[in-house]
Design a protein around this motif. Sequence first.
Motif, PDB file in Angstrom:
ATOM      1  N   ASP A 151       0.836  -1.212   0.000  1.00 55.21           N
ATOM      2  CA  ASP A 151       0.000   0.000   0.000  1.00 55.21           C
ATOM      3  C   ASP A 151       0.862   1.251   0.000  1.00 55.21           C
ATOM      4  OD1 ASP A 151      -2.312  -1.505   0.047  1.00 55.21           O
ATOM      5  OD2 ASP A 151      -2.639  -1.295   2.203  1.00 55.21           O
ATOM      6  N   LEU A 154       2.302   1.789  -3.454  1.00 56.45           N
ATOM      7  CA  LEU A 154       1.239   2.259  -4.338  1.00 56.45           C
ATOM      8  C   LEU A 154       0.915   3.718  -4.061  1.00 56.45           C
ATOM      9  CD1 LEU A 154      -0.995   1.787  -6.435  1.00 56.45           C
ATOM     10  CD2 LEU A 154      -2.459   0.973  -4.567  1.00 56.45           C
ATOM     11  N   ASN A 155       0.826   4.076  -2.776  1.00 56.54           N
ATOM     12  CA  ASN A 155       0.509   5.455  -2.412  1.00 56.54           C
ATOM     13  C   ASN A 155       1.566   6.417  -2.938  1.00 56.54           C
ATOM     14  OD1 ASN A 155       0.793   7.752  -0.005  1.00 56.54           O
ATOM     15  ND2 ASN A 155      -1.331   7.228  -0.506  1.00 56.54           N
ATOM     16  N   LYS A 186      -8.040   8.384  -6.028  1.00 55.53           N
ATOM     17  CA  LYS A 186      -7.138   7.245  -5.847  1.00 55.53           C
ATOM     18  C   LYS A 186      -6.187   7.503  -4.672  1.00 55.53           C
ATOM     19  CE  LYS A 186      -6.981   5.559 -10.645  1.00 55.53           C
ATOM     20  NZ  LYS A 186      -7.378   4.157 -10.354  1.00 55.53           N
ATOM     21  N   SER A 190      -6.007   5.305  -1.108  1.00 57.08           N
ATOM     22  CA  SER A 190      -4.755   4.697  -0.680  1.00 57.08           C
ATOM     23  C   SER A 190      -4.266   5.290   0.639  1.00 57.08           C
ATOM     24  CB  SER A 190      -3.691   4.888  -1.771  1.00 57.08           C
ATOM     25  OG  SER A 190      -2.450   4.403  -1.365  1.00 57.08           O
ATOM     26  N   GLU A 193      -6.051   3.960   3.863  1.00 57.41           N
ATOM     27  CA  GLU A 193      -5.590   2.646   4.311  1.00 57.41           C
ATOM     28  C   GLU A 193      -4.306   2.776   5.130  1.00 57.41           C
ATOM     29  OE1 GLU A 193      -5.235   0.317   0.806  1.00 57.41           O
ATOM     30  OE2 GLU A 193      -7.390   0.251   0.409  1.00 57.41           O
TER      31      GLU A 193
END
Length: 378
Positions: A151, A154-155, A186, A190, A193
């Motif tokens: 995560d 991705l962030n 998006k 992200s 989370e």
Amino acid sequence: MFLLRVKFENIRNHIITQLFPSRNLNVIYGRNGSGKTSILEAISICAFSKSFISSFDQNIVRYGTNYYRVEIEGKSESGLPIGLQILFQLGKKKEIKSSSGENLSVQDLVGKVPVVVLSPEMREIIFGSPAVRREFIDRIISQTDQIYFRDLILNRRILKQRNKLLNDILLGNSKDIELLHIWTQKFIESSAEIIKKRILFIKDFPSLFINNYQVLVQRKEAVNLTYQPFEFPQEFENFTEEEISRILNLQAESFFEKELSRGITLFGPQKDDFIISLNNQQAKNIVSQGQSKTILIALKYAEIQYFFKTKNTTPIVLFDDIFSELDKERVEQVLTVLSNNQIQFFITTTEIDGLKDFLQFCPDFKIFYVENGSVKEN
């Protein structure tokens, strides 16, 4: 887990080094610049794919060569064998292999060899920028939760894309506000989370840190570790992921015009901080050198306990030059913890004499002497 063998080539002043460590305490001693810390760096590479001192692989390759290689063999608590090999060559992609497969990514690697590191450079956890403290916390969570690590990657990718679009809009190279809104959503999903998992982490970890510090100072001082999500209300501790997303959406609306004028994202978890306090004051403003090192040791003990609590595993512990600036009483308290034979420690020091009285009571230890990149077991 514990290591049975460590072998590496061309790291700093080492040509080829191999050692077979004790399952408990491994003391690595020698003069400054002899190559002691390089042994710890080699182990760190197998845990994080990089040294804990330098983020740039080319900086640790031995002068006159174009690669380094690290191999380790170990066992988990359940007795399962663990093997890793990492090869870095200048100008090429790093190769990561394990006993379970080849062509591994960094995401596959992190968490396989749990490691806790303490070095003098880590004073920046106390005195440095929020980015240093975020990295410290993120590394702990990532080693115990691979989904969090993914995560996080991705962030950062989404943030990079959003910042690029904001900059293009600022420079007049794009007018695609609709695409910006898509990247914003998006980014919020992200980010929510990540913030939620940081909140969960901060519910468990500080008590471990507080208790360890109390033991080290015999309850003469009080510390704390708190989380500050960027511009969140004080009651965020019990927020659900949906409530976190709502706050982030409000921030996105609030900062929208300013972001367009500056060409960069102005909210999100990349702006969070973790505050370390001593006696209800920010530690960075008041601590002595001895107190700062004691805080770091307490943080690292807490990290060890957190691994055991969340993953039921004991990490390998790397302590680089931890005895300088500690008084005799605190050194003895640290040594008592080092004698826990459930944990494999690697510690470096320039002075072995001060440890000899303690080592005679340690059930399992090895001493390695390092000189000019050459290692000899005493």
